[in-house]
Design an enzyme around this catalytic site. Structure first.
Site, short mmCIF file in Angstrom:
data_model
loop_
_atom_site.label_atom_id
_atom_site.label_comp_id
_atom_site.label_asym_id
_atom_site.label_seq_id
_atom_site.Cartn_x
_atom_site.Cartn_y
_atom_site.Cartn_z
N LEU A 260 -13.61 13.14 48.31
CA LEU A 260 -12.68 13.12 49.44
C LEU A 260 -12.81 11.79 50.20
CD1 LEU A 260 -13.07 16.77 50.84
CD2 LEU A 260 -11.33 15.87 49.28
N ASP B 244 -18.78 16.35 49.70
CA ASP B 244 -17.32 16.30 49.47
C ASP B 244 -17.01 15.91 48.03
OD1 ASP B 244 -18.28 13.78 49.60
OD2 ASP B 244 -16.73 13.00 50.93
#
Length: 663
Positions: free
Chosen positions: A529, A571
Site C-alpha cells: 500500500l 501493509d
C-alpha cells in the site's frame, strides 16, 4: 314277624317275591353303578384331555403374546375346536387384558364379563399359565361342557329303568303261571341261557318253544339282548370317537417343534414325540418300540447336559411327581442351550417332560443385550423416536446432556429441519440424514446457568424399517462438536491473520507449494500500500486497522474464489492467481491487476475520516514446471513491486522473464 308273614304266602308268591325283589334291586344297583362308573370315567377323561390340550396350546401362545400377534393366537386356539366338548377359550395378558377368545358356546350359554354363565348346561374351566423363560406372560382358560356326559348317563339310567320295569312286569306275570309250569320252563330257560352264554350274548337269541309265559319271558329276554347289543354298539362308537380324538391328539403332539417325553416315576421314558428324538439323538428305537423305550432312562438321555444341580432338581421333580418350572440346560459337547420343564400327569404318577432348543433364541437375546449395552454406553446422545415424534428410548449420554425428556418437542434446534419433499426422498433413498446444528433443552440450559446456551452437534437421522419396508421409527444421534469446533477455531487462528481473517504467511506458502507440486501455474502478486503510514499518523492506528480490513475485502472481491489472498505483514499482501489458460493470460492478468488498483484507490470513509491509499503491485508468473524455488519466485515478484514504486506508485509491474505467451 316277617318269617311268619312269608310262610303264610302262597307258593307262587314265595317264588316270585324274592325273584322280583332281587331282579329289581340288582338291575337298579347295576344301572346306578354303570352310570356312575361311566360318568366318572368320562369326566376324568374329559378333564385330562382338556388339560393336555390347554397345556399344549399354552406352550405355543408365548410368542403370540410377546409380539401381540392376535391372528397367530387365534390360529393356535382354533385347534381346541376339534374337541366338541370344548365350548370356549380365552387368553388374557398378565394384567387381565383380553388377548384372544374362542367362542363355541351353546344357545343357553353366554359371556358374563370374564366368565361364562349357562341356564341349564354344566361345564368346568381349566386355567393354564402362559410362560416364557420363567416369565408369566398370561393365562389360557378353557371351558368344557359336561352335557354329553350327563346325557349319556341319563340314557344308561333310562335303559336300566326300562329294564327294571320290564323285569318287574315279568315277575308279576310269572306269579300267575309259575304254579303250573315251573321246573321244565325254568330248565329250558336255563339251557337256553347256557347256550347263549357259550355262543355269545349278541350272536344268538333264545328260541321260543311255546307261546306261554316262559315264551313271553324268553321274548323279553331277547329284547333285553337287543338293548344290550344296541348299547354295545353305542359304546363301540363312543370308544371309536375317543380313539379318533386320541389319534388327533397324537398328531398334534407329533407336529410340535418342542420335544415331549412321558417319564415314569422310575425315570424311564414310556413315550416321546418325533421332535424329542431330533433334540435327543440318544433315543434309539429297535423293532419293538415299546421295549426300546422302556430301556431308555431319562438320566442317560440327559447325561451330556449341565449344570448338575438342575439335573438333580429335574430328577427329584419326576420322582416326587411335581411341577418343574422351565429351566435352562447346556449340552457339554455342542454348547447348545435347551429349556426343560416337567408337568405331573394324573393317573399313574407319570411326568410330562417338555424340552425345547432355545440356542437361537438365546443367541438373539444375548445379541440384543449386547446391542442394548452398546446403545447405553455410546458416548454420543442417541434416542429412538416413533412416527408420532415421541421418544421411545434414550441412552445415558442423552439423559446426562439434555435431561430425561419424553417428547421431541422438548428438544430445540437453532436451525429447524425443513423436511420438504426433496429432503424426504433423499432420506428414504439413502436411509439417513446428516446436518450440523446447535441443540439445547431446558435441562441443558439450566445446567449451564444460561437459558440461551446451545451445544454444537452433528445430528444424524437414520430410519428403522419393518419387514414390509415401511418406516416404523427413527434413530437420532447427537454427536457433540464442541471439541471439533474448538480445533477448527485454533486451526483457523494458526493459519489466518487475526485482523483481516486472510491467510497468513505460513498458510500462503503452504498453499502455493501444494499447488506447485500439482504442476499448477500461478501468478505471484506482491502488493504494497502507498501512503498507509500517513493514514496511521493522521487518523490513528484504529483507522489504519479498519482500512486494512476494507482493503482485504476489496482484494477478495476482485479475484476468483479459488485464488489466494494473504496478508504477509503490515501493509504487504500476497496474491496467487491461478489462470487456467496461459494463452489469454496477457489480457486477463492486466485487467485483473488494473481492477485491483482501481478498487484500492476507490474513496474510503471510516467514521467520517476519508483516508486515501493506493498500491504498488509486482507480478511474477511461476509456471507449474518451473524449477525456481518459491522464495526466489517471491523475490522476483517483490522486485517487480519495487520497480512499480520507483515508477511513480499506484501502478503494477510484471517481471519480464515470466509467461512466454506475454511476449
Amino acid at each position: 314277624m316277617i318269617l311268619q308273614w312269608f310262610s303264610a304266602l302262597p307258593l307262587r308268591k314265595k317264588v316270585i317275591y324274592p325273584i322280583w325283589t332281587l331282579l329289581t334291586l340288582s338291575t337298579m344297583i347295576l344301572g346306578a353303578s354303570v352310570a356312575h362308573f361311566m360318568g366318572v370315567t368320562h369326566s376324568a377323561n374329559l378333564y385330562t384331555r382338556t388339560s393336555i390340550l390347554a397345556q399344549g396350546i399354552a406352550s405355543n401362545l408365548s410368542g403370540a403374546l410377546i409380539f401381540n400377534d392376535k391372528q397367530t393366537g387365534l390360529d393356535q386356539m382354533n385347534a381346541l375346536s376339534f374337541d366338541p366338548e370344548v365350548i370356549a377359550a380365552r387368553v388374557e395378558h398378565i394384567n387381565n387384558e383380553p388377548f384372544a377368545k374362542l367362542d363355541n358356546l351353546p344357545e343357553n350359554c353366554s359371556w358374563h364379563e370374564r366368565d361364562i354363565q349357562c341356564s341349564h348346561s354344566v361345564f368346568f374351566a381349566i386355567t393354564h399359565p402362559i410362560t416364557l423363560d420363567n416369565e408369566h406372560l398370561g393365562n389360557l382358560t378353557v371351558w368344557a361342557s359336561k352335557d354329553s356326559m350327563f346325557e349319556q348317563r341319563n340314557q344308561i339310567l333310562t335303559i336300566f329303568l326300562i329294564t327294571t320295569v320290564i323285569f318287574s312286569l315279568l315277575a308279576l306275570f310269572f306269579a300267575h303261571r309259575v304254579h303250573r309250569l315251573i321246573a321244565t320252563p325254568l330248565l329250558s330257560i336255563f339251557n337256553s341261557m347256557q347256550t347263549v352264554i357259550k355262543k355269545g350274548v349278541t350272536e344268538q337269541r333264545l328260541h321260543i318253544v311255546h307261546p306261554d309265559e316262559i315264551g313271553k319271558l324268553t321274548h323279553c329276554f331277547n329284547e333285553m339282548l337287543d338293548n344290550l347289543s344296541q348299547r354295545d354298539s353305542q359304546l363301540t362308537l363312543a370308544f371309536q370317537r375317543l380313539e379318533d380324538k386320541t389319534h388327533y391328539i397324537n398328531q398334534v403332539l407329533d407336529s410340535l417343534d418342542q420335544g415331549l417325553l412321558v417319564v415314569s416315576p422310575n425315570k424311564k421314558v414310556i413315550y416321546h414325540n418325533p421332535a424329542a428324538r431330533l433334540l435327543l439323538p440318544q433315543i434309539q428305537l429297535n423293532n419293538d418300540e415299546m421295549t426300546s423305550l422302556n430301556q431308555q432312562h431319562i438320566e442317560n438321555l440327559l447325561s451330556d447336559f449341565e449344570p448338575i444341580n438342575r439335573l438333580t432338581l429335574l430328577r427329584e421333580c419326576i420322582e416326587m411327581h411335581q411341577r418343574l418350572e422351565p429351566t435352562t440346560l447346556r449340552h457339554q459337547g455342542t454348547g447348545q442351550q435347551y429349556q426343560i420343564s416337567t408337568y405331573p400327569i394324573a393317573g399313574e404318577n407319570n411326568s410330562l417332560v417338555h424340552i425345547e432348543d432355545i440356542s437361537q433364541r438365546y443367541l438373539i437375546e444375548q445379541r440384543q443385550r449386547m446391542a442394548e449395552m452398546i446403545f447405553d454406553q455410546n458416548p454420543s446422545s442417541v434416542i429412538v423416536v416413533t412416527r408420532k415424534m415421541a421418544i421411545e428410548t434414550k441412552n445415558n449420554a442423552f439423559i446426562q446432556t439434555f435431561g430425561n425428556i419424553n417428547n421431541l418437542n422438548q428438544l430445540h434446534l437453532r436451525q429447524p429441519i425443513e423436511l420438504n419433499t426433496s429432503v424426504l426422498k433423499q432420506v428414504l433413498k439413502v436411509g439417513y440424514l446428516k446436518l450440523q446444528t446447535d441443540v439445547t433443552s431446558q435441562f441443558f440450559s439450566r445446567k449451564h446457568g444460561n437459558k440461551s446456551h446451545w451445544l454444537p452437534c452433528l445430528l444424524t437421522i437414520k430410519l428403522i424399517k419393518n419387514g414390509d419396508n415401511k418406516v416404523e421409527s427413527f434413530v437420532i444421534s447427537l454427536n457433540d462438536q464442541t471439541q471439533v469446533k474448538e480445533l477448527q477455531r485454533l486451526n483457523f487462528e494458526a493459519n489466518h491473520d487475526g485482523l483481516t481473517q486472510l491467510a497468513n504467511r505460513q498458510n500462503a506458502y503452504k498453499q502455493l507449494l501444494n499447488a506447485h507440486k500439482k504442476q499448477k501455474s500461478v501468478y505471484l502478486i506482491f502488493l504494497d500500500l502507498d501512503g498507509f503510514k500517513a493514514v496511521n499518523d493522521t487518523y490513528g492506528h484504529q483507522c489504519g486497522d479498519d482500512l486494512l480490513k476494507i482493503i482485504s475485502q476489496r482484494l477478495t472481491n476482485n479475484v476468483f474464489e479459488n485464488d489466494l489472498v494473504a496478508r504477509l505483514s503490515g501493509d504487504e499482501f500476497l496474491l496467487g492467481l491461478y489462470l487456467t489458460n496461459p494463452r489469454v493470460a496477457t489480457q486477463e492478468i492486466n485487467a485483473i491487476l488494473q481492477r485491483i488498483l482501481n478498487a484500492i484507490s476507490y474513496p474510503i470513509n471510516i467514521n467520517g475520516a476519508t483516508p486515501y491509499v493506493s498500491a504498488s503491485i509486482g507480478a511474477y508468473y511461476w509456471s507449474g514446471n518451473d524449477q525456481t524455488p518459491l522464495e526466489e519466485a517471491l523475490e522476483k515478484a517483490d522486485k517487480a513491486m519495487y520497480q512499480a514504486k520507483l515508477s511513480g506508485k499506484n501502478r503494477y509491474h510484471i517481471a519480464k522473464e515470466i509467461n512466454p505467451f506475454l511476449v
